[in-house]
Design a protein around this motif. Structure first.
Motif, PDB file in Angstrom:
ATOM      1  N   ILE A 278       5.580  56.173  17.876  1.00  0.00           N
ATOM      2  CA  ILE A 278       5.970  56.665  16.554  1.00  0.00           C
ATOM      3  C   ILE A 278       7.087  57.694  16.689  1.00  0.00           C
ATOM      4  CG2 ILE A 278       5.157  57.995  14.551  1.00  0.00           C
ATOM      5  CD1 ILE A 278       2.478  56.387  14.971  1.00  0.00           C
ATOM      6  N   TYR A 279       6.951  58.595  17.648  1.00  0.00           N
ATOM      7  CA  TYR A 279       8.005  59.573  17.926  1.00  0.00           C
ATOM      8  C   TYR A 279       9.315  58.850  18.247  1.00  0.00           C
ATOM      9  CZ  TYR A 279      10.489  63.180  20.657  1.00  0.00           C
ATOM     10  OH  TYR A 279      11.419  64.052  21.164  1.00  0.00           O
ATOM     11  N   TYR A 280       9.248  57.832  19.095  1.00  0.00           N
ATOM     12  CA  TYR A 280      10.430  57.056  19.461  1.00  0.00           C
ATOM     13  C   TYR A 280      11.083  56.447  18.213  1.00  0.00           C
ATOM     14  CZ  TYR A 280      13.201  53.144  21.209  1.00  0.00           C
ATOM     15  OH  TYR A 280      14.218  52.252  21.440  1.00  0.00           O
ATOM     16  N   GLN A 281      10.275  55.833  17.350  1.00  0.00           N
ATOM     17  CA  GLN A 281      10.826  55.236  16.133  1.00  0.00           C
ATOM     18  C   GLN A 281      11.423  56.291  15.211  1.00  0.00           C
ATOM     19  OE1 GLN A 281      10.966  51.748  17.308  1.00  0.00           O
ATOM     20  NE2 GLN A 281      11.444  51.979  15.167  1.00  0.00           N
ATOM     21  N   ASN A 282      10.780  57.459  15.150  1.00  0.00           N
ATOM     22  CA  ASN A 282      11.355  58.562  14.367  1.00  0.00           C
ATOM     23  C   ASN A 282      12.748  58.912  14.895  1.00  0.00           C
ATOM     24  OD1 ASN A 282       9.138  58.947  12.669  1.00  0.00           O
ATOM     25  ND2 ASN A 282       8.270  60.591  13.892  1.00  0.00           N
ATOM     26  N   LEU A 283      12.870  59.001  16.209  1.00  0.00           N
ATOM     27  CA  LEU A 283      14.155  59.348  16.821  1.00  0.00           C
ATOM     28  C   LEU A 283      15.213  58.298  16.537  1.00  0.00           C
ATOM     29  CD1 LEU A 283      12.833  60.695  20.234  1.00  0.00           C
ATOM     30  CD2 LEU A 283      13.941  62.062  18.432  1.00  0.00           C
ATOM     31  N   ARG A 284      14.810  57.019  16.600  1.00  0.00           N
ATOM     32  CA  ARG A 284      15.771  55.946  16.280  1.00  0.00           C
ATOM     33  C   ARG A 284      16.235  56.096  14.828  1.00  0.00           C
ATOM     34  NH1 ARG A 284      17.167  52.194  20.430  1.00  0.00           N
ATOM     35  NH2 ARG A 284      18.665  51.792  18.796  1.00  0.00           N
ATOM     36  N   GLY A 285      15.282  56.336  13.938  1.00  0.00           N
ATOM     37  CA  GLY A 285      15.617  56.461  12.523  1.00  0.00           C
ATOM     38  C   GLY A 285      16.557  57.619  12.237  1.00  0.00           C
ATOM     39  N   ILE A 286      16.277  58.779  12.809  1.00  0.00           N
ATOM     40  CA  ILE A 286      17.164  59.920  12.523  1.00  0.00           C
ATOM     41  C   ILE A 286      18.510  59.744  13.232  1.00  0.00           C
ATOM     42  CG2 ILE A 286      15.319  61.525  11.914  1.00  0.00           C
ATOM     43  CD1 ILE A 286      15.528  62.767  14.691  1.00  0.00           C
ATOM     44  N   HIS A 287      18.535  59.075  14.357  1.00  0.00           N
ATOM     45  CA  HIS A 287      19.799  58.769  15.034  1.00  0.00           C
ATOM     46  C   HIS A 287      20.676  57.898  14.126  1.00  0.00           C
ATOM     47  CE1 HIS A 287      22.594  57.435  18.172  1.00  0.00           C
ATOM     48  NE2 HIS A 287      22.317  56.189  17.816  1.00  0.00           N
ATOM     49  N   TRP A 288      20.065  56.874  13.542  1.00  0.00           N
ATOM     50  CA  TRP A 288      20.817  55.969  12.680  1.00  0.00           C
ATOM     51  C   TRP A 288      21.230  56.617  11.367  1.00  0.00           C
ATOM     52  CZ3 TRP A 288      16.348  52.048  13.431  1.00  0.00           C
ATOM     53  CH2 TRP A 288      16.519  51.354  14.638  1.00  0.00           C
ATOM     54  N   ASN A 289      20.386  57.469  10.819  1.00  0.00           N
ATOM     55  CA  ASN A 289      20.564  57.933   9.443  1.00  0.00           C
ATOM     56  C   ASN A 289      21.112  59.343   9.281  1.00  0.00           C
ATOM     57  OD1 ASN A 289      19.580  55.533   8.141  1.00  0.00           O
ATOM     58  ND2 ASN A 289      17.560  56.082   8.923  1.00  0.00           N
ATOM     59  N   ILE A 290      21.339  60.068  10.364  1.00  0.00           N
ATOM     60  CA  ILE A 290      21.814  61.448  10.244  1.00  0.00           C
ATOM     61  C   ILE A 290      23.169  61.487   9.529  1.00  0.00           C
ATOM     62  CG2 ILE A 290      22.959  61.555  12.516  1.00  0.00           C
ATOM     63  CD1 ILE A 290      20.810  64.330  10.960  1.00  0.00           C
TER      64      ILE A 290
ATOM     65  N   ASP B 217      27.274  65.887  16.853  1.00  0.00           N
ATOM     66  CA  ASP B 217      26.412  66.533  17.845  1.00  0.00           C
ATOM     67  C   ASP B 217      24.995  65.965  17.825  1.00  0.00           C
ATOM     68  OD1 ASP B 217      28.448  68.247  18.709  1.00  0.00           O
ATOM     69  OD2 ASP B 217      27.942  69.751  17.183  1.00  0.00           O
ATOM     70  N   LEU B 218      24.418  65.853  16.644  1.00  0.00           N
ATOM     71  CA  LEU B 218      23.033  65.405  16.541  1.00  0.00           C
ATOM     72  C   LEU B 218      22.874  63.919  16.851  1.00  0.00           C
ATOM     73  CD1 LEU B 218      21.666  67.443  13.509  1.00  0.00           C
ATOM     74  CD2 LEU B 218      21.324  67.853  15.953  1.00  0.00           C
ATOM     75  N   HIS B 219      23.834  63.115  16.453  1.00  0.00           N
ATOM     76  CA  HIS B 219      23.768  61.683  16.746  1.00  0.00           C
ATOM     77  C   HIS B 219      23.635  61.456  18.256  1.00  0.00           C
ATOM     78  CE1 HIS B 219      24.496  57.440  15.818  1.00  0.00           C
ATOM     79  NE2 HIS B 219      25.376  57.397  16.820  1.00  0.00           N
ATOM     80  N   VAL B 220      24.422  62.167  19.027  1.00  0.00           N
ATOM     81  CA  VAL B 220      24.374  62.058  20.497  1.00  0.00           C
ATOM     82  C   VAL B 220      23.057  62.613  21.032  1.00  0.00           C
ATOM     83  CG1 VAL B 220      25.443  62.882  22.633  1.00  0.00           C
ATOM     84  CG2 VAL B 220      26.877  62.078  20.761  1.00  0.00           C
ATOM     85  N   LYS B 221      22.618  63.761  20.529  1.00  0.00           N
ATOM     86  CA  LYS B 221      21.371  64.380  20.994  1.00  0.00           C
ATOM     87  C   LYS B 221      20.173  63.481  20.700  1.00  0.00           C
ATOM     88  CE  LYS B 221      18.968  67.598  22.880  1.00  0.00           C
ATOM     89  NZ  LYS B 221      19.082  67.797  24.329  1.00  0.00           N
ATOM     90  N   PHE B 222      20.130  62.898  19.514  1.00  0.00           N
ATOM     91  CA  PHE B 222      19.012  62.032  19.155  1.00  0.00           C
ATOM     92  C   PHE B 222      18.979  60.787  20.034  1.00  0.00           C
ATOM     93  CE2 PHE B 222      19.243  63.808  14.546  1.00  0.00           C
ATOM     94  CZ  PHE B 222      18.682  65.000  14.976  1.00  0.00           C
ATOM     95  N   GLU B 223      20.146  60.271  20.389  1.00  0.00           N
ATOM     96  CA  GLU B 223      20.190  59.127  21.308  1.00  0.00           C
ATOM     97  C   GLU B 223      19.634  59.518  22.675  1.00  0.00           C
ATOM     98  OE1 GLU B 223      23.213  55.681  22.998  1.00  0.00           O
ATOM     99  OE2 GLU B 223      24.016  57.279  21.739  1.00  0.00           O
TER     100      GLU B 223
END
Length: 159
Positions: free
Chosen positions: A29-41, A48-54
């Protein structure tokens, strides 16, 4: 007491595998959260955050595999359906998170939940003399505590 092929009490190993499956579900679930915020930020901190979330979701993906392989090492079957993950969910599920502060808060809240599960597992693995799980939990905890500190610093909060 019956020992399994890696020298652990079979009952304690089965209990640890069950607990590791809870961690596995929550890490998914954490992993999916990270994918979602990476895509949607969105916003001024996007780059900065797009790279960090990846970076974080790549790390979480590795940890998911390590947890599943530890479950197998203990002689059990790793959970592998979204239904199983949702039934064991303790970390928050992020949906449509695109604001930077909300995304970072989701990471902090998720890691806080994972740390609780991992600390309990660390205690159980210590009692079972399971150095493999113990070492894994210790490494995860150390790394995630640092990530929480960094995310809280970004939020201008103290740990």
């Amino acid at each position: 007491m019956s020992l399994n092929s890696i020298g652990l009490d079979s009952k304690k190993a089965a209990d640890l595998a069950k607990d590791l499956n809870v961690l596995l579900a929550n890490f998914q679930i954490y992993y999916q959260n990270l994918r979602g915020i990476h895509w949607n930020i969105k916003g001024k901190t996007f780059f900065d955050l797009h790279v960090k979330f990846e970076e974080l979701y790549n790390d979480a993906n590795i940890k998911v595999d390590e947890i599943a392989e530890r479950v197998l090492t203990l002689g059990a079957t790793p959970l592998h359906t979204f239904e199983d993950y949702m039934s064991k969910a303790q970390v928050p599920v992020g949906k449509d998170v695109s604001k930077d502060e909300n995304a970072v808060r989701l990471i902090v809240d998720s890691l806080t939940g994972l740390l609780k599960i991992e600390r309990a597992l660390l205690n159980h693995s210590d009692e079972a003399n399971d150095e493999g799980t113990n070492s894994m939990m210790s490494d995860f905890i150390t790394e995630q505590e640092k990530t929480v500190w960094m995310m809280k610093a970004w939020l201008n909060e103290t740990v």
